[in-house]
Write a protein that holds these residues in place. Sequence first.
Motif, short mmCIF file in Angstrom:
data_model
loop_
_atom_site.label_atom_id
_atom_site.label_comp_id
_atom_site.label_asym_id
_atom_site.label_seq_id
_atom_site.Cartn_x
_atom_site.Cartn_y
_atom_site.Cartn_z
N VAL A 27 10.46 -4.73 -6.98
CA VAL A 27 10.80 -3.17 -6.90
C VAL A 27 9.53 -2.55 -6.82
CG1 VAL A 27 11.91 -1.41 -7.92
CG2 VAL A 27 13.16 -3.22 -7.56
N TYR A 28 8.53 -2.72 -7.93
CA TYR A 28 7.44 -2.14 -8.09
C TYR A 28 6.42 -2.39 -6.98
CZ TYR A 28 7.94 -0.42 -12.89
OH TYR A 28 8.18 0.46 -13.98
N ALA A 29 6.47 -3.52 -6.48
CA ALA A 29 5.60 -3.84 -5.22
C ALA A 29 6.00 -3.02 -3.94
CB ALA A 29 5.87 -5.26 -4.90
N CYS A 30 7.32 -2.74 -4.01
CA CYS A 30 7.84 -1.92 -2.72
C CYS A 30 7.53 -0.56 -3.11
CB CYS A 30 9.41 -2.34 -2.65
SG CYS A 30 10.07 -3.55 -2.05
N TRP A 31 7.68 -0.22 -4.36
CA TRP A 31 7.27 1.19 -4.72
C TRP A 31 5.82 1.35 -4.30
CZ3 TRP A 31 5.13 2.89 -10.04
CH2 TRP A 31 5.08 4.26 -9.99
N PHE A 32 4.83 0.93 -4.65
CA PHE A 32 3.60 1.17 -4.69
C PHE A 32 3.17 0.89 -2.91
CE2 PHE A 32 2.50 0.30 -9.08
CZ PHE A 32 1.96 1.44 -9.33
N THR A 33 3.74 0.13 -2.38
CA THR A 33 3.79 -0.42 -0.67
C THR A 33 4.21 0.90 -0.08
OG1 THR A 33 3.64 -2.66 -1.35
CG2 THR A 33 3.92 -2.04 1.04
N TRP A 34 5.41 1.27 -0.31
CA TRP A 34 5.99 2.33 0.42
C TRP A 34 5.34 3.59 0.47
CZ3 TRP A 34 10.22 2.08 3.41
CH2 TRP A 34 10.92 3.33 3.73
N GLN A 35 5.02 4.15 -0.82
CA GLN A 35 4.09 5.35 -0.78
C GLN A 35 2.52 5.26 -0.79
OE1 GLN A 35 6.66 6.63 -4.36
NE2 GLN A 35 6.66 8.62 -3.01
N GLY A 36 2.04 4.12 -1.41
CA GLY A 36 0.60 3.98 -1.62
C GLY A 36 0.52 4.33 -3.29
N PRO A 37 -0.21 3.56 -3.71
CA PRO A 37 -0.34 3.87 -5.36
C PRO A 37 -0.45 5.61 -5.86
CG PRO A 37 -1.49 2.04 -4.86
CD PRO A 37 -1.21 2.51 -3.55
N SER A 38 -1.50 6.09 -5.17
CA SER A 38 -1.80 7.59 -5.41
C SER A 38 -0.45 8.26 -5.20
CB SER A 38 -3.11 8.09 -4.78
OG SER A 38 -2.85 7.62 -3.47
N SER A 39 0.02 7.92 -4.26
CA SER A 39 1.28 8.93 -3.93
C SER A 39 2.37 8.65 -4.93
CB SER A 39 1.45 8.92 -2.18
OG SER A 39 0.48 9.16 -1.33
N ALA A 40 2.43 7.39 -4.98
CA ALA A 40 3.58 7.07 -5.77
C ALA A 40 3.49 7.49 -7.10
CB ALA A 40 3.52 5.64 -5.90
#
Length: 303
Positions: A27-40
């Motif tokens: 879930v965390y990997a998808c969270w960062f990948t979907w938005q990008g770390p800064s946007s997330a």
Amino acid sequence: MQKLMSQTLVTKSGNNLKAPLLFITMVYACWFTWQGPSSAIANFIEQISIAFTMLFGSIVAGGTALGGGAVAFPVMTKILDVEPATAKVFSLAIQSFGMTAASITIIFTGIKYYKNIALLALCGAIPGVLVSLAFVADLAPRLVTKSIFSIFLIIFAITLLKSHRYQHSLQRTAELVKRNQLIIILVGFCGGIVSGLIGSGADIAIFALLMLFLKRDLKPATATSVVIMAVVSIVGTLFNLLFLNAFTTTIQNYVLAAMPVVVIGAPLGAYLCAKAKEKHLLSTLICLIVLEVSFTCYELVLN
């Protein structure tokens, strides 16, 4: 006899945390990948009130028979000024992550639940939530539905307090399942209908059936309700997403902000439920029911 019991009351030995941790990592990997770390992180900070609400809501979802929507919906609509339709879709969506994480924890860490009852209930609850979302939700006034649901919760709470004083039925769960298959499916269907209207319902309906009619134990009944609501939430959310186009940019941002919180909070709730004393769980459940009914009464007064 031991084989008969193992078919309905499921428990695993040991404390296997690999599956829950793997799901959280994904879930965390998808969270960062979907938005990008800064946007997330920026979206998380922007929606911090939603994330904080769901921190408590996810613990409730994982540790009691009331879904996270019981907390999220009234807080979002009355305190955060979120539209009811948005709050309902969000509540169902975020439960898909939180209660799935809690269910994985239940299944893989040895927390007891009634597998066959869950499967039978889902045979009714899945069609129920689909029928509700497709045909009923736009016709039934939400406040009327919530009022009926709140009345049911009051009756359930009073009956539960009285019935908890007496011993549970000594009849084997397998025997009860065999004799009451149609009732379990029907209650699941009704719960699915309610879930499509207010974002929760299948869990508390089956929990009530387990506690009041089938006379089962509190902790396995709670865990069973969590597993059922996880599946119902996933199915309802996919239907909202793929067929009803119910996901707005706002809802997406809410979900992405709360997602990393609920996948930790809900398993924590499931763990606390497994370790807590029954009297404490009962007190917590009654307090949450009072809270939910109070918010419904508040809505009725305003309208």
